[in-house]
Design a protein around this motif. Structure first.
Motif, PDB file in Angstrom:
ATOM      1  N   ARG A 300       0.851  -1.183   0.000  1.00  0.00           N
ATOM      2  CA  ARG A 300       0.000   0.000   0.000  1.00  0.00           C
ATOM      3  C   ARG A 300       0.887   1.235   0.000  1.00  0.00           C
ATOM      4  NH1 ARG A 300      -4.585  -1.431   4.609  1.00  0.00           N
ATOM      5  NH2 ARG A 300      -6.131  -2.378   3.198  1.00  0.00           N
ATOM      6  N   PRO A 301       0.407   2.342  -0.544  1.00  0.00           N
ATOM      7  CA  PRO A 301       1.212   3.567  -0.488  1.00  0.00           C
ATOM      8  C   PRO A 301       1.570   3.903   0.956  1.00  0.00           C
ATOM      9  CG  PRO A 301      -0.646   3.848  -1.961  1.00  0.00           C
ATOM     10  CD  PRO A 301      -0.862   2.529  -1.267  1.00  0.00           C
ATOM     11  N   ALA A 302       2.813   4.301   1.164  1.00  0.00           N
ATOM     12  CA  ALA A 302       3.276   4.608   2.511  1.00  0.00           C
ATOM     13  C   ALA A 302       2.571   5.850   3.048  1.00  0.00           C
ATOM     14  CB  ALA A 302       4.782   4.822   2.518  1.00  0.00           C
ATOM     15  N   VAL A 303       2.293   5.834   4.350  1.00  0.00           N
ATOM     16  CA  VAL A 303       1.718   7.000   5.011  1.00  0.00           C
ATOM     17  C   VAL A 303       2.770   8.100   5.065  1.00  0.00           C
ATOM     18  CG1 VAL A 303       0.713   7.872   7.145  1.00  0.00           C
ATOM     19  CG2 VAL A 303       0.185   5.557   6.361  1.00  0.00           C
ATOM     20  N   SER A 308      11.012   4.168   7.186  1.00  0.00           N
ATOM     21  CA  SER A 308      11.246   3.198   6.123  1.00  0.00           C
ATOM     22  C   SER A 308      11.120   1.776   6.643  1.00  0.00           C
ATOM     23  CB  SER A 308      12.644   3.403   5.520  1.00  0.00           C
ATOM     24  OG  SER A 308      13.640   3.225   6.505  1.00  0.00           O
ATOM     25  N   ALA A 309      10.841   0.865   5.707  1.00  0.00           N
ATOM     26  CA  ALA A 309      10.633  -0.539   6.079  1.00  0.00           C
ATOM     27  C   ALA A 309      11.941  -1.175   6.506  1.00  0.00           C
ATOM     28  CB  ALA A 309      10.051  -1.286   4.873  1.00  0.00           C
ATOM     29  N   ALA A 332       8.580   3.756  -0.352  1.00  0.00           N
ATOM     30  CA  ALA A 332       7.427   4.273  -1.092  1.00  0.00           C
ATOM     31  C   ALA A 332       6.127   3.575  -0.715  1.00  0.00           C
ATOM     32  CB  ALA A 332       7.662   4.125  -2.592  1.00  0.00           C
ATOM     33  N   PHE A 333       6.188   2.438  -0.002  1.00  0.00           N
ATOM     34  CA  PHE A 333       4.983   1.708   0.325  1.00  0.00           C
ATOM     35  C   PHE A 333       5.155   0.930   1.617  1.00  0.00           C
ATOM     36  CE2 PHE A 333       7.315  -1.905  -1.153  1.00  0.00           C
ATOM     37  CZ  PHE A 333       7.907  -1.529  -2.356  1.00  0.00           C
TER      38      PHE A 333
END
Length: 370
Positions: A300-303, A308-309, A332-333
């Motif tokens: 999903r689009p990142a808030v 970062s992941a 980015a997601f």
């Protein structure tokens, strides 16, 4: 999508017994409904599911069980099962291809080429695809030739005649296909996972005879619980789907949890076998990890402003610890791993998921600091 796999412990060379056992499990389920009630759109069986088991050390040992594509007991069973349950059926089997006499190609003049294959038939029992295993395990190399990775992709269509047809870009694989080529390529090459992304696949179907290093006693202790080491390794082999942006336009479940408004996802079906198999002609016994799983990797689009992941985690069951923060798309997601069903390491029965429903487990990413 409504997806089912059959996890069971076929007996080496017992074709009739394996077919009876498969039919019994599909009819009665495993403390749950049978396939006639579950009504899956697609059913996936393990690698070399019905005819031979797996642990054959030579071509001569497996030769009595080889089947031409679309013929033989595996194809007959697949057609009958597809018509009975009105679903697509994928079954692993040992294939023999006999070249036409007088042909100038390799294998001509009556010679035979053997493959570790996956036959896919539609609801009418018509053959859609015959995929041949591309990356061979060492036990395959004694009798099988490599297949063509280009034949692993197919666009499946679903939906009754009166409803809009749903076309789903699907990648097929057999067990070792998700590993590095011959274990000689770099572990991080992720050849299969990158093909999934490059082909804009929405559904991955994996027919497996995945081994475990656990002892018979350890498997018995797990019983109905999954082998989480195996599960975590499978996820690791699909890390590019965590790290890189999915670029397919429409998900398999456009009206469900994976719909366009929810981001993008790739559904992955791990159809493994269970049990222990004695070797023939001096081959070692083999034990299988079970743990058949139906899941999706969802982006999903990142808030705005989120960190970062980092690493995959989830469910209190342990998780993949490989970092995703070094990937160019990673920030980015947000990524979640949705898991609808996961079978025990030693259990037999139907693994079923309706991927439009809420998943039973959700695995997330550990967030790193800014």
């Amino acid at each position: 999508m409504r997806i089912a796999t059959l996890q069971f412990a076929p007996k080496l060379g017992d074709i009739e017994g394996n077919i009876r056992r498969a039919n019994e499990l599909l009819q009665n389920g495993n403390r749950s409904n049978g396939l006639d009630t579950l009504k899956p759109e697609i059913l996936v069986l393990p690698e070399l599911a019905l005819t031979v088991g797996y642990n054959f050390p030579t071509l001569e040992a497996i030769k009595p069980y080889l089947e031409p594509a679309g013929q033989g007991p595996s194809a007959t069973w697949a057609r009958e099962t597809a018509r009975k349950y009105h679903c697509k059926v994928c079954v692993g089997y040992p294939e023999v291809e006999r070249a036409r006499p007088g042909c100038d190609e390799v294998g001509s003049g009556g010679e035979e080429t053997c493959y570790n294959s996956l036959l896919v038939v539609d609801e009418r029992g018509e053959v859609l695809l015959n995929y041949r295993k591309t990356f061979l395990y060492y036990t395959d190399e004694t009798w099988a030739a490599e297949g063509d990775a280009g034949r692993s992709f197919y666009e499946l269509t679903f939906g009754p005649a009166a409803a809009p047809v749903k076309t789903i870009a699907t990648s097929f694989g057999i067990c070792m296909d998700i590993n590095p080529y011959r274990f000689e390529a770099p572990f991080t090459a992720w050849e299969f996972a990158h093909r999934v992304l490059d082909s804009q696949t929405q559904l991955v179907v994996l027919s497996m005879a995945w081994l475990t290093l656990l002892s018979r006693e350890e498997l018995d202790l797990l019983a109905e619980r999954p082998d989480m080491d195996t599960f975590n390794y499978w996820i690791q082999r699909f890390l590019p789907l965590v790290r890189k942006k999915m670029r397919h336009l429409v998900d398999a479940d456009v009206d469900g949890v994976g719909g366009v408004e929810s981001g993008k996802q790739v559904i992955i079906v791990f159809a493994n076998r269970a049990g222990e198999e004695a070797g023939v002609e001096g081959a070692n016994a083999a034990r299988y990890a079970g743990t058949s799983t139906i899941l999706a990797i969802r982006q999903r689009p990142a808030v705005l402003g989120s960190r970062s992941a980092g690493a995959v985690s989830g469910g209190g069951e342990g998780g993949e610890e490989a970092s995703a923060s070094d990937a160019p798309d990673a920030s980015a997601f947000d990524v979640k791993i949705l898991c609808w069903e996961m079978m025990g390491a030693a259990s037999e029965g139907i693994c079923f998921a309706d991927t439009t429903a809420d998943p039973k487990m959700v695995f997330g990413l550990v967030k790193t600091g800014t």
